[in-house]
Write a protein that holds these residues in place. Sequence first.
Motif, PDB file in Angstrom:
ATOM      1  N   LEU A  10       0.832  -1.194   0.000  1.00  0.00           N
ATOM      2  CA  LEU A  10       0.000   0.000   0.000  1.00  0.00           C
ATOM      3  C   LEU A  10       0.870   1.248   0.000  1.00  0.00           C
ATOM      4  N   PRO A  11       0.525   2.222  -0.824  1.00  0.00           N
ATOM      5  CA  PRO A  11       1.298   3.470  -0.796  1.00  0.00           C
ATOM      6  C   PRO A  11       0.974   4.271   0.459  1.00  0.00           C
ATOM      7  N   GLU A  12       1.835   5.200   0.796  1.00  0.00           N
ATOM      8  CA  GLU A  12       1.592   6.121   1.910  1.00  0.00           C
ATOM      9  C   GLU A  12       0.768   7.287   1.367  1.00  0.00           C
ATOM     10  N   PHE A  13      -0.294   7.638   2.073  1.00  0.00           N
ATOM     11  CA  PHE A  13      -1.154   8.736   1.640  1.00  0.00           C
ATOM     12  C   PHE A  13      -0.950   9.930   2.553  1.00  0.00           C
ATOM     13  N   LYS A  14      -0.847  11.109   1.962  1.00  0.00           N
ATOM     14  CA  LYS A  14      -0.661  12.326   2.751  1.00  0.00           C
ATOM     15  C   LYS A  14      -1.991  12.875   3.254  1.00  0.00           C
ATOM     16  N   THR A  15      -3.055  12.647   2.500  1.00  0.00           N
ATOM     17  CA  THR A  15      -4.365  13.170   2.894  1.00  0.00           C
ATOM     18  C   THR A  15      -5.434  12.120   2.602  1.00  0.00           C
ATOM     19  N   GLU A  16      -6.579  12.317   3.218  1.00  0.00           N
ATOM     20  CA  GLU A  16      -7.710  11.422   2.958  1.00  0.00           C
ATOM     21  C   GLU A  16      -8.174  11.567   1.506  1.00  0.00           C
ATOM     22  N   ALA A  17      -8.109  12.787   0.980  1.00  0.00           N
ATOM     23  CA  ALA A  17      -8.516  13.022  -0.408  1.00  0.00           C
ATOM     24  C   ALA A  17      -7.597  12.260  -1.373  1.00  0.00           C
ATOM     25  N   GLU A  18      -6.316  12.225  -1.069  1.00  0.00           N
ATOM     26  CA  GLU A  18      -5.358  11.487  -1.898  1.00  0.00           C
ATOM     27  C   GLU A  18      -5.669   9.990  -1.857  1.00  0.00           C
ATOM     28  N   GLU A  19      -5.981   9.476  -0.679  1.00  0.00           N
ATOM     29  CA  GLU A  19      -6.319   8.064  -0.551  1.00  0.00           C
ATOM     30  C   GLU A  19      -7.614   7.746  -1.299  1.00  0.00           C
ATOM     31  N   ARG A  20      -8.592   8.617  -1.172  1.00  0.00           N
ATOM     32  CA  ARG A  20      -9.869   8.412  -1.858  1.00  0.00           C
ATOM     33  C   ARG A  20      -9.656   8.359  -3.378  1.00  0.00           C
ATOM     34  N   ALA A  21      -8.839   9.283  -3.906  1.00  0.00           N
ATOM     35  CA  ALA A  21      -8.566   9.308  -5.343  1.00  0.00           C
ATOM     36  C   ALA A  21      -7.860   8.022  -5.771  1.00  0.00           C
ATOM     37  N   PHE A  22      -6.966   7.521  -4.935  1.00  0.00           N
ATOM     38  CA  PHE A  22      -6.257   6.279  -5.253  1.00  0.00           C
ATOM     39  C   PHE A  22      -7.234   5.119  -5.379  1.00  0.00           C
ATOM     40  N   TRP A  23      -8.116   4.960  -4.374  1.00  0.00           N
ATOM     41  CA  TRP A  23      -9.033   3.819  -4.384  1.00  0.00           C
ATOM     42  C   TRP A  23     -10.090   3.926  -5.468  1.00  0.00           C
ATOM     43  N   GLU A  24     -10.381   5.141  -5.924  1.00  0.00           N
ATOM     44  CA  GLU A  24     -11.327   5.306  -7.029  1.00  0.00           C
ATOM     45  C   GLU A  24     -10.747   4.784  -8.345  1.00  0.00           C
TER      46      GLU A  24
END
Length: 89
Positions: A8-22
């Motif tokens: 799993l990559p490291e996410f800096k923000t919740e928005a970044e994580e959300r974009a990744f999973w989308e």
Amino acid sequence: MPRHNKPLPEFKTEAEERAFWESHDSSEYVDWGQAQSVRMPNLKPSTKTISLRLPESLLERIKIEANKRDMPYQSLIKAWLAEDVDRKS
């Protein structure tokens, strides 16, 4: 045969994580075969505030009924609405 998942990559923000999973398939990163069911009995359903205009006389009658049942009038309205919708389903 053990399954090797991508790290799993490291996410800096919740928005970044959300974009990744989308844009990525979680099965490449998570072994869902190892997942376990979780119960959360204390969670309350999400609610949405609405505005509802009622004749004052109707609202007073509802409040009287709610008082007789020793419950908040808004809870009584929700119960009546749920019963009616369930009955029609």
